[in-house]
Design a protein around this motif. Structure first.
Motif, PDB file in Angstrom:
ATOM      1  N   ARG A  20     -44.043  21.158  10.410  1.00 35.87           N
ATOM      2  CA  ARG A  20     -43.010  21.227   9.401  1.00 35.87           C
ATOM      3  C   ARG A  20     -41.568  21.101   9.773  1.00 35.87           C
ATOM      4  O   ARG A  20     -41.283  21.342  10.887  1.00 35.87           O
ATOM      5  CB  ARG A  20     -43.272  22.515   8.851  1.00 35.87           C
ATOM      6  N   ALA A  21     -40.976  20.150   8.923  1.00 37.21           N
ATOM      7  CA  ALA A  21     -39.474  19.811   9.352  1.00 37.21           C
ATOM      8  C   ALA A  21     -38.598  19.892   8.146  1.00 37.21           C
ATOM      9  O   ALA A  21     -38.899  20.067   7.060  1.00 37.21           O
ATOM     10  CB  ALA A  21     -39.461  18.604   9.803  1.00 37.21           C
ATOM     11  N   THR A  22     -37.271  20.479   8.269  1.00 36.31           N
ATOM     12  CA  THR A  22     -36.498  20.383   7.265  1.00 36.31           C
ATOM     13  C   THR A  22     -35.100  19.694   7.308  1.00 36.31           C
ATOM     14  O   THR A  22     -35.042  19.185   8.380  1.00 36.31           O
ATOM     15  CB  THR A  22     -35.754  21.880   7.262  1.00 36.31           C
ATOM     16  N   ALA A  23     -34.541  19.295   6.273  1.00 35.10           N
ATOM     17  CA  ALA A  23     -33.541  18.604   6.139  1.00 35.10           C
ATOM     18  C   ALA A  23     -32.167  19.077   6.944  1.00 35.10           C
ATOM     19  O   ALA A  23     -31.332  18.217   7.278  1.00 35.10           O
ATOM     20  CB  ALA A  23     -32.902  18.016   4.682  1.00 35.10           C
ATOM     21  N   VAL A  24     -32.077  20.456   6.882  1.00 35.74           N
ATOM     22  CA  VAL A  24     -31.031  21.055   7.540  1.00 35.74           C
ATOM     23  C   VAL A  24     -31.816  21.557   9.102  1.00 35.74           C
ATOM     24  O   VAL A  24     -32.696  22.253   9.008  1.00 35.74           O
ATOM     25  CB  VAL A  24     -30.581  22.288   6.711  1.00 35.74           C
ATOM     26  N   ASN A  25     -31.100  21.329   9.956  1.00 40.55           N
ATOM     27  CA  ASN A  25     -31.266  21.746  11.483  1.00 40.55           C
ATOM     28  C   ASN A  25     -31.207  23.134  11.600  1.00 40.55           C
ATOM     29  O   ASN A  25     -29.899  23.631  11.401  1.00 40.55           O
ATOM     30  CB  ASN A  25     -31.060  21.101  12.567  1.00 40.55           C
ATOM     31  N   PHE A  26     -31.800  24.101  11.570  1.00 43.48           N
ATOM     32  CA  PHE A  26     -31.675  25.629  11.285  1.00 43.48           C
ATOM     33  C   PHE A  26     -31.143  26.004  12.784  1.00 43.48           C
ATOM     34  O   PHE A  26     -30.618  27.377  12.944  1.00 43.48           O
ATOM     35  CB  PHE A  26     -32.704  26.380  10.734  1.00 43.48           C
ATOM     36  N   ALA A  27     -31.082  25.256  13.680  1.00 47.25           N
ATOM     37  CA  ALA A  27     -30.528  25.577  14.894  1.00 47.25           C
ATOM     38  C   ALA A  27     -29.104  25.130  14.985  1.00 47.25           C
ATOM     39  O   ALA A  27     -28.381  25.184  16.157  1.00 47.25           O
ATOM     40  CB  ALA A  27     -31.396  25.033  16.136  1.00 47.25           C
ATOM     41  N   SER A  28     -28.521  24.442  14.095  1.00 43.35           N
ATOM     42  CA  SER A  28     -27.250  23.901  14.192  1.00 43.35           C
ATOM     43  C   SER A  28     -26.139  25.004  13.680  1.00 43.35           C
ATOM     44  O   SER A  28     -26.423  25.906  13.170  1.00 43.35           O
ATOM     45  CB  SER A  28     -27.196  22.725  13.446  1.00 43.35           C
ATOM     46  N   PRO A  29     -24.870  24.480  14.208  1.00 46.37           N
ATOM     47  CA  PRO A  29     -23.916  25.414  13.750  1.00 46.37           C
ATOM     48  C   PRO A  29     -23.601  25.737  12.327  1.00 46.37           C
ATOM     49  O   PRO A  29     -22.938  26.592  12.069  1.00 46.37           O
ATOM     50  CB  PRO A  29     -22.623  24.797  14.417  1.00 46.37           C
ATOM     51  N   ILE A  30     -24.079  24.831  11.406  1.00 45.01           N
ATOM     52  CA  ILE A  30     -23.878  25.161   9.980  1.00 45.01           C
ATOM     53  C   ILE A  30     -24.620  26.370   9.360  1.00 45.01           C
ATOM     54  O   ILE A  30     -24.270  26.802   8.390  1.00 45.01           O
ATOM     55  CB  ILE A  30     -24.418  23.772   9.182  1.00 45.01           C
ATOM     56  N   LYS A  31     -25.575  26.913  10.324  1.00 46.15           N
ATOM     57  CA  LYS A  31     -26.077  28.273   9.945  1.00 46.15           C
ATOM     58  C   LYS A  31     -25.419  29.297  10.590  1.00 46.15           C
ATOM     59  O   LYS A  31     -25.945  30.551  10.338  1.00 46.15           O
ATOM     60  CB  LYS A  31     -27.546  28.288  10.108  1.00 46.15           C
ATOM     61  N   VAL A  32     -24.420  29.406  11.556  1.00 47.77           N
ATOM     62  CA  VAL A  32     -23.671  30.418  12.059  1.00 47.77           C
ATOM     63  C   VAL A  32     -22.755  31.091  11.051  1.00 47.77           C
ATOM     64  O   VAL A  32     -21.934  30.233  10.426  1.00 47.77           O
ATOM     65  CB  VAL A  32     -22.971  29.803  13.539  1.00 47.77           C
ATOM     66  N   LYS A  33     -22.782  32.142  10.997  1.00 46.56           N
ATOM     67  CA  LYS A  33     -21.858  32.969  10.113  1.00 46.56           C
ATOM     68  C   LYS A  33     -20.459  33.041  10.369  1.00 46.56           C
ATOM     69  O   LYS A  33     -20.326  33.260  11.770  1.00 46.56           O
ATOM     70  CB  LYS A  33     -22.341  34.233   9.985  1.00 46.56           C
ATOM     71  N   LYS A  34     -19.332  32.754   9.463  1.00 45.16           N
ATOM     72  CA  LYS A  34     -17.912  32.655   9.963  1.00 45.16           C
ATOM     73  C   LYS A  34     -17.141  33.350   8.920  1.00 45.16           C
ATOM     74  O   LYS A  34     -17.648  33.881   7.952  1.00 45.16           O
ATOM     75  CB  LYS A  34     -17.557  31.279   9.923  1.00 45.16           C
ATOM     76  N   SER A  35     -16.072  34.069   9.529  1.00 44.82           N
ATOM     77  CA  SER A  35     -15.184  34.238   8.551  1.00 44.82           C
ATOM     78  C   SER A  35     -13.696  33.853   8.697  1.00 44.82           C
ATOM     79  O   SER A  35     -13.212  33.661   9.826  1.00 44.82           O
ATOM     80  CB  SER A  35     -14.698  35.961   8.804  1.00 44.82           C
ATOM     81  N   ARG A  36     -13.136  33.223   7.318  1.00 47.06           N
ATOM     82  CA  ARG A  36     -11.959  32.613   7.522  1.00 47.06           C
ATOM     83  C   ARG A  36     -11.583  32.466   6.013  1.00 47.06           C
ATOM     84  O   ARG A  36     -12.141  32.566   5.028  1.00 47.06           O
ATOM     85  CB  ARG A  36     -11.984  31.289   8.354  1.00 47.06           C
ATOM     86  N   THR A  37     -10.090  32.123   5.829  1.00 45.60           N
ATOM     87  CA  THR A  37      -9.666  31.781   4.331  1.00 45.60           C
ATOM     88  C   THR A  37      -9.434  30.387   4.357  1.00 45.60           C
ATOM     89  O   THR A  37      -8.713  29.950   5.159  1.00 45.60           O
ATOM     90  CB  THR A  37      -8.544  32.738   4.232  1.00 45.60           C
ATOM     91  N   TRP A  38      -9.743  29.808   3.089  1.00 48.54           N
ATOM     92  CA  TRP A  38      -9.254  28.556   2.734  1.00 48.54           C
ATOM     93  C   TRP A  38      -8.071  28.564   1.706  1.00 48.54           C
ATOM     94  O   TRP A  38      -8.487  29.133   0.648  1.00 48.54           O
ATOM     95  CB  TRP A  38     -10.681  27.753   2.225  1.00 48.54           C
ATOM     96  N   GLN A  39      -6.933  28.137   2.014  1.00 50.29           N
ATOM     97  CA  GLN A  39      -5.928  28.177   1.046  1.00 50.29           C
ATOM     98  C   GLN A  39      -5.235  26.865   0.782  1.00 50.29           C
ATOM     99  O   GLN A  39      -5.121  26.217   1.684  1.00 50.29           O
ATOM    100  CB  GLN A  39      -4.888  29.221   1.698  1.00 50.29           C
ATOM    101  N   ASP A  40      -4.938  26.755  -0.735  1.00 45.61           N
ATOM    102  CA  ASP A  40      -4.195  25.441  -1.001  1.00 45.61           C
ATOM    103  C   ASP A  40      -4.763  24.216  -0.467  1.00 45.61           C
ATOM    104  O   ASP A  40      -4.171  23.435   0.213  1.00 45.61           O
ATOM    105  CB  ASP A  40      -2.608  25.579  -0.415  1.00 45.61           C
ATOM    106  N   THR A  41      -5.917  24.147  -0.918  1.00 48.99           N
ATOM    107  CA  THR A  41      -6.812  23.083  -0.415  1.00 48.99           C
ATOM    108  C   THR A  41      -7.716  22.660  -1.720  1.00 48.99           C
ATOM    109  O   THR A  41      -7.158  22.988  -2.884  1.00 48.99           O
ATOM    110  CB  THR A  41      -7.556  23.372   0.587  1.00 48.99           C
ATOM    111  N   THR A  42      -8.529  21.578  -1.620  1.00 51.34           N
ATOM    112  CA  THR A  42      -9.596  21.068  -2.502  1.00 51.34           C
ATOM    113  C   THR A  42     -10.914  21.177  -2.137  1.00 51.34           C
ATOM    114  O   THR A  42     -11.067  21.468  -0.880  1.00 51.34           O
ATOM    115  CB  THR A  42      -9.123  19.756  -2.843  1.00 51.34           C
ATOM    116  N   LEU A  43     -11.832  20.975  -3.220  1.00 49.73           N
ATOM    117  CA  LEU A  43     -13.202  21.405  -2.795  1.00 49.73           C
ATOM    118  C   LEU A  43     -13.645  20.304  -1.903  1.00 49.73           C
ATOM    119  O   LEU A  43     -14.181  20.301  -1.031  1.00 49.73           O
ATOM    120  CB  LEU A  43     -13.956  21.236  -4.089  1.00 49.73           C
ATOM    121  N   PHE A  44     -13.156  18.799  -2.109  1.00 48.19           N
ATOM    122  CA  PHE A  44     -13.659  17.751  -1.186  1.00 48.19           C
ATOM    123  C   PHE A  44     -13.042  17.937   0.247  1.00 48.19           C
ATOM    124  O   PHE A  44     -13.613  17.339   0.955  1.00 48.19           O
ATOM    125  CB  PHE A  44     -13.264  16.555  -1.885  1.00 48.19           C
ATOM    126  N   THR A  45     -12.025  18.382   0.228  1.00 48.14           N
ATOM    127  CA  THR A  45     -11.285  18.559   1.583  1.00 48.14           C
ATOM    128  C   THR A  45     -11.900  19.615   2.368  1.00 48.14           C
ATOM    129  O   THR A  45     -12.335  19.575   3.450  1.00 48.14           O
ATOM    130  CB  THR A  45      -9.793  19.038   1.438  1.00 48.14           C
TER     131      THR A  45
END
Length: 323
Positions: A90-115
């Motif tokens: 079994r394989a997935t389109a998202v590599n669940f060992a990658s940083p995209i699954k690491v939890k983070k805390s930060r604030t996004w301000q005065d920006t856009t969705l695409f940015t």
């Protein structure tokens, strides 16, 4: 003319199609809308060497030489049945060992969705595919959430489709019900894939309609920081309105967008259906028109998921949709 089901499978750049096809029991590809990752699996006769976690796979499906690419995937699990003498991967389109699954805390301000999309993609070594109009984001907290979960939640709130497929973050605006809402914040998105399936093609087709008390408007309220007064805005028309409190938006357009997304969510799911037919390229997140189906010829459905199932003699798809 008999069409012969076919596929191509590349593992770490090497074509392993012939090896897999010779012992293939079944191959499947699950294409899903939303935060769930696409997944492929194949089961073969024989005991094979265990692939490494995260090994890359690329899959194409179709008939004969006419194949379409399903995407890139990362191996997640393997299961070996020593009594039945079979191996399943079994394989997935998202590599669940990658940083995209690491939890983070930060604030996004005065920006856009695409940015935000482009920055998260760059941080996770992914490409970007975007369609539709961008949208201003005044302030948004990513509170102990992975990039994937945060981005999906933000897109859902702003009425955009988001997925990670084929090594890319894909974001596209949904169709707005502008005639009903009167807001005209989100234009009709012509980039969504459109599919037509005839009743005569279907092996099975089921549609259910729910008699629900559907909201026809949303009312958003927030505290204005300058005046200290409560402000509100209504999206849609009618007396059956859903009320919600939101953080102070940067503009009325941002408030309208949130209200529009919530109203779309409340109005979805009144019609649900499923069908099965011979295999073809149909994509989750796209639009579906059913040809020759009484009472639904003029309805454009949204495709929730598509499951492709193939062996050496047959290839079918199962589609779930809603209107």
């Amino acid at each position: 003319m008999v069409r012969v089901p076919n596929f191509k499978l590349i593992a770490k750049g090497k074509d392993i199609t012939k090896t897999i096809k010779k012992e293939l029991i079944e191959l499947s590809f699950e294409d899903k809308e939303g935060s769930e990752s696409d997944e492929i699996s194949f089961r073969v006769n024989g005991i094979y060497q265990k692939p490494f976690f995260g090994d890359s796979l690329e899959l194409w499906l179709g008939y004969g030489d006419e194949l379409f690419k399903c995407g890139k995937f990362s191996v997640q699990t393997t299961e070996t049945d020593y009594t039945a003498n079979t191996t399943e991967v079994r394989a997935t389109a998202v590599n669940f060992a990658s940083p995209i699954k690491v939890k983070k805390s930060r604030t996004w301000q005065d920006t856009t969705l695409f940015t935000i999309v482009k920055k998260i993609a760059d941080e996770n070594s992914l490409s970007v595919k975007i369609a539709g109009d961008d949208f201003n984001v005044s302030s948004k907290l990513q509170d102990n959430l992975s990039d994937l979960d945060f981005l999906y939640g933000l897109c859902f709130e702003l009425n955009y489709l988001m997925a990670v497929k084929n090594g890319a973050i894909i974001v596209t605006s949904k169709d707005a019900r502008s005639d009903e809402l009167g807001s005209k914040v989100t234009p009709k998105n012509k980039a969504l894939p459109k599919n037509e399936i005839r009743l005569s093609e279907c092996h099975t087709l089921r549609i259910s309609s729910a008699n629900r008390n559907v909201y026809n408007a949303t009312i958003l309220e927030w505290q204005d920081s300058e005046s200290g007064k409560t402000k509100s805005i209504k999206v849609g028309s009618g007396n059956n309105a859903y009320k919600m409190r939101i953080a102070a938006p940067k503009s009325d357009a941002e408030a309208f967008k949130i209200g529009e997304s919530k109203l779309n969510e409340l109005q979805r799911g009144g019609i649900n259906g499923s069908l099965e037919c011979d295999g073809k390229e149909v994509k989750a997140g796209g639009k579906l028109k059913l040809i020759g189906v009484a009472n639904y010829e003029d309805v454009e459905f949204s495709i929730k998921s598509v499951t492709h199932t193939l062996n050496n003699t047959t290839y079918t798809i199962s589609v779930e949709f809603e209107g």
